[in-house]
Write an enzyme that holds these catalytic residues in place. Structure first.
Site, PDB file in Angstrom:
ATOM      1  N   ASP A   1       0.856  -1.201   0.000  1.00 55.74           N
ATOM      2  CA  ASP A   1       0.000   0.000   0.000  1.00 55.74           C
ATOM      3  C   ASP A   1       0.887   1.244   0.000  1.00 55.74           C
ATOM      4  O   ASP A   1       2.081   1.158   0.219  1.00 55.74           O
ATOM      5  CB  ASP A   1      -0.872   0.013   1.269  1.00 55.74           C
ATOM      6  CG  ASP A   1      -0.006  -0.100   2.522  1.00 55.74           C
ATOM      7  OD1 ASP A   1       0.231  -1.235   2.962  1.00 55.74           O
ATOM      8  OD2 ASP A   1       0.494   0.927   3.014  1.00 55.74           O
TER       9      ASP A   1
ATOM     10  N   ASP B   1       0.513   3.669   2.216  1.00 54.51           N
ATOM     11  CA  ASP B   1       0.293   4.273   3.526  1.00 54.51           C
ATOM     12  C   ASP B   1      -0.721   5.428   3.373  1.00 54.51           C
ATOM     13  O   ASP B   1      -1.735   5.222   2.701  1.00 54.51           O
ATOM     14  CB  ASP B   1       1.627   4.709   4.163  1.00 54.51           C
ATOM     15  CG  ASP B   1       1.515   4.824   5.667  1.00 54.51           C
ATOM     16  OD1 ASP B   1       0.896   3.941   6.284  1.00 54.51           O
ATOM     17  OD2 ASP B   1       2.018   5.811   6.232  1.00 54.51           O
TER      18      ASP B   1
END
Ligand SMILES: CSC[C@H]1O[C@H](OP(=O)(O)O)[C@H](O)[C@@H]1O
Ligand SMILES: Nc1ncnc2[nH]cnc12
Length: 291
Positions: free
Chosen positions: A210, A212
């Site tokens: 991901d 973040d």
């Protein structure tokens, strides 16, 4: 010291087993520091001894902040590991490290604060260097193995290690980027520090799941996104381990990390606490022998 490899693998989120193990056997190892996250899965891949430990336990029972990293590293040492590799889910703090990328981390900023970070302490003080916290030899071999199985590998990155279990605020995420960090995770510390105290060369393959929470106008990391990416990555991570086993030289030549404690112990022999020294039996066996 034996010139055979025994590779410890700490499997992170989404990696609860490894592939290609001949004669697999789950073994229980107790340690003076308490119980490791789970039993350890031993066997051979391509003739090389492997010891696998699911970091959060099978079924992902243990939160990153509640891991007993001392027990995990001590158990790998007791199981005879010569080297340890970590497979870890990480968030990206850089646009050029998108989900799906495999990042061979070489530096850390340790922002954890609620974890026991050393085997040593009052009764036996030791200071190892973690200036270069990962083993360059293992890291290079992992990167090469990753490339050989078609993983999108990035070598060299600074990982911010946070406490968790909550993900970061947007302000924290932006701050870590300003600090020059590239990726973020919750488990490499104190694992890397403890591995160094245990004289175990250690390296991390981070799998980016991901971005973040730093991207302007974008959403933020959620666990369903992480899990989806992990499902997509875990097959490749397991292939990487098999290829790594295949690529290991037949003989393990010594690493400078094998003797990290030679210059680390501070406490005078007569002032050492016998109770702590007994707990340190596996960690200090090489440097202190039977003493
Ligand atoms: C499920 S995302 C957060 C969780 O995943 C990572 O664990 P690991 O390094 O064991 O793969 C991260 O550090 C967090 O513990
Ligand atoms: N964004 C993130 N922050 C901390 N640990 C992670 N592990 C995977 N993604 C993460």
């Amino acid at each position: 010291m034996s010139s055979e490899w025994t590779i410890g693998v700490v499997g992170g989120s989404g990696v609860y087993a490894i592939d290609g193990l001949e004669d697999p056997e789950w073994i229980a190892i107790d340690t003076p520091w308490g119980a490791p996250s789970d039993e350890l899965l031993t066997g051979r891949i391509e003739g090389v001894k492997f010891v696998f430990l699911p970091r959060h336990g099978r079924g992902h029972r243990i939160s990153p902040s509640e891991l007993n990293a001392r027990a995990n590293i001590d158990a790998l040492k007791r199981a005879g590991c010569t080297d340890v590799i970590s497979l870890s889910a990480i968030g990206s703090l850089q646009e050029h490290l998108p989900p799906g990328k495999f990042v061979v981390v070489d530096q850390f900023v340790d922002r954890t604060f609620a974890r026991v970070k050393s085997f040593f302490g009052t009764g036996c003080v030791a200071h190892v260097s973690v200036a270069d916290p990962v083993c360059p030899r293992l890291s290079a071999m992992l990167a090469a193995a990753g490339r050989a199985v078609g993983a999108d590998i990035h070598e060299g990155a600074t990982q911010l290690v946070m406490e968790g279990p909550q993900f970061s605020t947007r302000a924290e995420s932006r701050l870590y980027r300003q600090w020059g960090c590239d990726v973020i995770g919750m488990t490499a510390m104190p694992e890397a520090k403890l591995a160094r105290e245990a004289e175990l060369p250690y390296a991390v393959v981070g799998m980016v799941t991901d971005y973040d929470s730093w991207r302007e106008g974008e959403g933020h990391v959620e666990v369903d996104e992480v899990i989806a990416q992990l499902i997509a990555n875990s097959g490749l991570a397991k292939q990487l381990v098999v290829e790594f086993a295949r690529s290991l030289p037949a003989e393990r030549t010594p690493s400078p990390i094998d003797t990290a404690l030679d210059v680390a112990l501070m406490t005078a022999p007569e002032k050492r606490d016998p109770a702590l020294m007994a707990k340190l039996d596996a960690i200090t066996a090489r440097v202190l022998g039977g003493r």
